[in-house]
Design an enzyme around this catalytic site. Structure first.
Site, PDB file in Angstrom:
ATOM      1  N   LYS A   1      41.797  55.924 -29.933  1.00  0.00           N
ATOM      2  CA  LYS A   1      40.355  56.172 -29.802  1.00  0.00           C
ATOM      3  C   LYS A   1      39.934  57.573 -30.313  1.00  0.00           C
ATOM      4  CE  LYS A   1      39.618  52.299 -26.844  1.00  0.00           C
ATOM      5  NZ  LYS A   1      40.442  51.715 -25.820  1.00  0.00           N
TER       6      LYS A   1
ATOM      7  N   ASP B   1      49.320  55.961 -20.604  1.00  0.00           N
ATOM      8  CA  ASP B   1      48.475  55.389 -21.643  1.00  0.00           C
ATOM      9  C   ASP B   1      47.156  56.149 -21.624  1.00  0.00           C
ATOM     10  OD1 ASP B   1      46.827  54.033 -23.312  1.00  0.00           O
ATOM     11  OD2 ASP B   1      47.303  52.031 -22.561  1.00  0.00           O
TER      12      ASP B   1
ATOM     13  N   TYR C   1      44.850  48.069 -18.871  1.00  0.00           N
ATOM     14  CA  TYR C   1      44.961  47.417 -20.191  1.00  0.00           C
ATOM     15  C   TYR C   1      45.707  48.350 -21.128  1.00  0.00           C
ATOM     16  CZ  TYR C   1      43.486  45.330 -24.668  1.00  0.00           C
ATOM     17  OH  TYR C   1      43.454  44.757 -25.925  1.00  0.00           O
TER      18      TYR C   1
HETATM   19  C1  LIG Z   1      41.557  50.609 -26.032  1.00  0.00           C
HETATM   20  C2  LIG Z   1      42.795  50.733 -25.279  1.00  0.00           C
HETATM   21  C3  LIG Z   1      44.015  50.242 -25.779  1.00  0.00           C
HETATM   22  C4  LIG Z   1      44.101  49.433 -27.041  1.00  0.00           C
HETATM   23  O1  LIG Z   1      43.723  50.151 -28.167  1.00  0.00           O
HETATM   24  P1  LIG Z   1      43.261  49.331 -29.480  1.00  0.00           P
HETATM   25  O2  LIG Z   1      43.038  50.415 -30.491  1.00  0.00           O
HETATM   26  O3  LIG Z   1      42.029  48.586 -29.099  1.00  0.00           O
HETATM   27  O4  LIG Z   1      44.385  48.425 -29.845  1.00  0.00           O
HETATM   28  C5  LIG Z   1      45.168  50.496 -25.071  1.00  0.00           C
HETATM   29  N1  LIG Z   1      45.135  51.176 -23.904  1.00  0.00           N
HETATM   30  C6  LIG Z   1      43.994  51.647 -23.393  1.00  0.00           C
HETATM   31  C7  LIG Z   1      44.023  52.413 -22.120  1.00  0.00           C
HETATM   32  C8  LIG Z   1      42.786  51.423 -24.039  1.00  0.00           C
HETATM   33  O5  LIG Z   1      41.653  51.860 -23.493  1.00  0.00           O
END
Ligand SMILES: *Cc1c(COP(=O)(O)O)cnc(C)c1O
Length: 444
Positions: free
Chosen positions: A284, A251, A156
């Site tokens: 995060k 990511d 994701y």
């Molecule tokens: C949470 C998350 C996102 C999205 O971040 P948001 O602040 O919720 O838009 C993208 N990539 C990864 C791996 C994530 O865990």
């Protein structure tokens, strides 16, 4: 006699206030929530409305205390309400909420991030992980002059249109949108591959490598619960990206400053000498619970962003002064010597304890963790891709979730999500959690 969560001797099953709030919420907010997984749709039951949080705990609207293993889905690595962070945020608040003009704290946060992650020369701050991943892809396309992007099934990267895609049929066809409202034209350049499948990766590069802008990966995938890219797979991704001039994007929105001070890339660099991605997406933990995220990379790529280069990207609240204060105070605390060793040991004690309890009861269980991020499956062995994760007995997982919840332990309300331990979780919290899990395993 096993330890119990004695804060609420009558249990944690009272939901009258949460239920009332949920009903009220559903009248004005679609599904009653502002992000779908909060609705408990996967596990059923009433989502707990949170009233306040402190350290490793939160209290719901019915006044019940829960040990929190979500921590806002990762950001709260110090636990809730760390005094040094509160102080920094309170001080920043008094100086103004937002200016729309540059500040010293943004510079400081950018410097602090770059200092800890060797692959980065420069970063740009944004407000969410979605925004960071979306912007990184635009930059990769702008920098390479290519359109195609590669991602992996189960990873994701936020909810940007081009990333809401599942695999098409075969490597010649590109992905299908997983959300209504995403036109086929928007996902026609997104190729979705199986995680950890080297043969498919090589085929995809030989077909599309020279027209691909970037390959984006969750190095330790927390959106499949917890699945690591194997070292061999990661090495091959790096080699192929270099060979074909494809930008390799990590990511690390979840793993950055969560699994180690240098992120998941520092974990892979231990096994692959000199390993670095070309670009990194973060979020995060770097905001410590405030809306803050970032994307970064090498100077030559990052300097193609506006106002220097032709790739446009902007944000009214980007680098917000309160969010940067919160992020800086959080980074300061987690950079103290021994932080990740202690956090990793606590996380491991929880996972090995749960594993032992399951083994004793003859329940299939497998687990992995890194730093303060953990995952477990009610499966005999760890899955390596999305299809294998899907084999989990979801009915059994849901019973486990609700049993733990009723015993005051708040785990992710969906089996595809990782869990998070914070520096505020004590050995006693772990013991209470293990006692609750043992009780469940004995009952089934
Ligand atoms: C949470 C998350 C996102 C999205 O971040 P948001 O602040 O919720 O838009 C993208 N990539 C990864 C791996 C994530 O865990």
């Amino acid at each position: 006699m096993a330890l119990q969560n004695t804060e609420n001797p009558v249990g944690h099953s009272e939901t009258s206030r949460s239920q009332a709030l949920f009903e009220r919420a559903k009248k004005r907010i679609p599904g009653g929530v502002n992000s779908p997984v909060r609705a408990f749709k996967a596990v059923g039951g009433t989502p707990r409305f949170v009233q306040r949080a402190q350290g490793a705990y939160f209290w719901d609207a019915d006044g019940q205390r829960f040990i929190d293993y979500i921590g806002s889905w990762g950001p709260m690595i110090l636990g809730h309400g760390h005094p040094a962070v509160i102080e920094a945020v309170q001080k920043a608040m008094l100086e103004g909420f937002s200016y729309g003009a540059p500040t010293e704290r943004e510079v400081e946060l950018a410097e602090q991030i770059v200092e800890r992650v060797p692959s980065l020369d420069m970063v740009r701050l944004v407000s969410s992980g979605t925004e960071a991943a979306m912007s990184a892809i635009r930059l990769a396309r702008g920098a390479t002059g290519r359109s195609k992007i590669i991602k992996f099934e189960g990873c994701y990267h936020g909810h940007a249109d081009a990333l809401l895609v599942k695999a098409g049929s075969g490597l010649a066809t590109f992905g299908n949108a997983t959300s209504a409202g995403v036109p086929p034209e928007v996902v026609q350049h997104t190729l979705v591959l199986e995680y950890n499948n080297i043969v498919e990766l090589e085929e995809a590069f030989s077909l599309h490598g020279s027209s691909t802008a970037c390959l984006m990966i969750e190095p330790i995938c927390g959106n499949m619960n917890f699945v690591r890219a194997s070292v061999l797979f990661m090495k091959r991704c790096r080699e192929l990206c270099t060979q074909y001039g494809v930008l390799f994007i990590f990511d690390e929105v979840m793993t950055g400053f969560r699994v180690a001070l240098g992120g998941a890339q520092s974990v892979y660099a231990k096994s692959i000498p000199g390993f670095k991605p070309d670009m990194t997406v973060m979020g995060k933990v770097i905001g410590g619970g405030m809306p803050l995220a970032a994307f970064g990379g090498t100077r030559d790529v990052m300097e193609q962003l506006a106002p220097l280069g032709g790739v446009y990207q902007a944000g009214t609240l980007s680098g917000n002064p309160i969010a940067t204060a919160c992020g800086l105070a959080t980074l300061h605390e987690l950079s103290k010597p021994g932080f990740y060793e202690a956090l990793g040991a606590r996380t491991q004690s929880l996972m090995t304890g749960m594993s032992a309890a399951a083994a004793k009861a003859g329940v299939p269980f497998s687990t992995d963790s890194e730093g303060g991020m953990m995952g477990f499956f009610l499966l005999d062995k760890l899955p390596h891709n999305y299809a294998a994760v899907m084999k989990t007995d979801s009915a059994l997982f849901n019973r486990f979730f609700h049993s733990m919840l009723a015993q005051g332990i708040y785990l992710a309300p969906a089996l595809f999500e990782a869990g998070f331990v914070s520096a505020a979780h004590t050995a006693e919290d772990v013991e209470i959690t293990l006692a609750a899990a043992t009780k469940f395993f004995a009952e089934i």
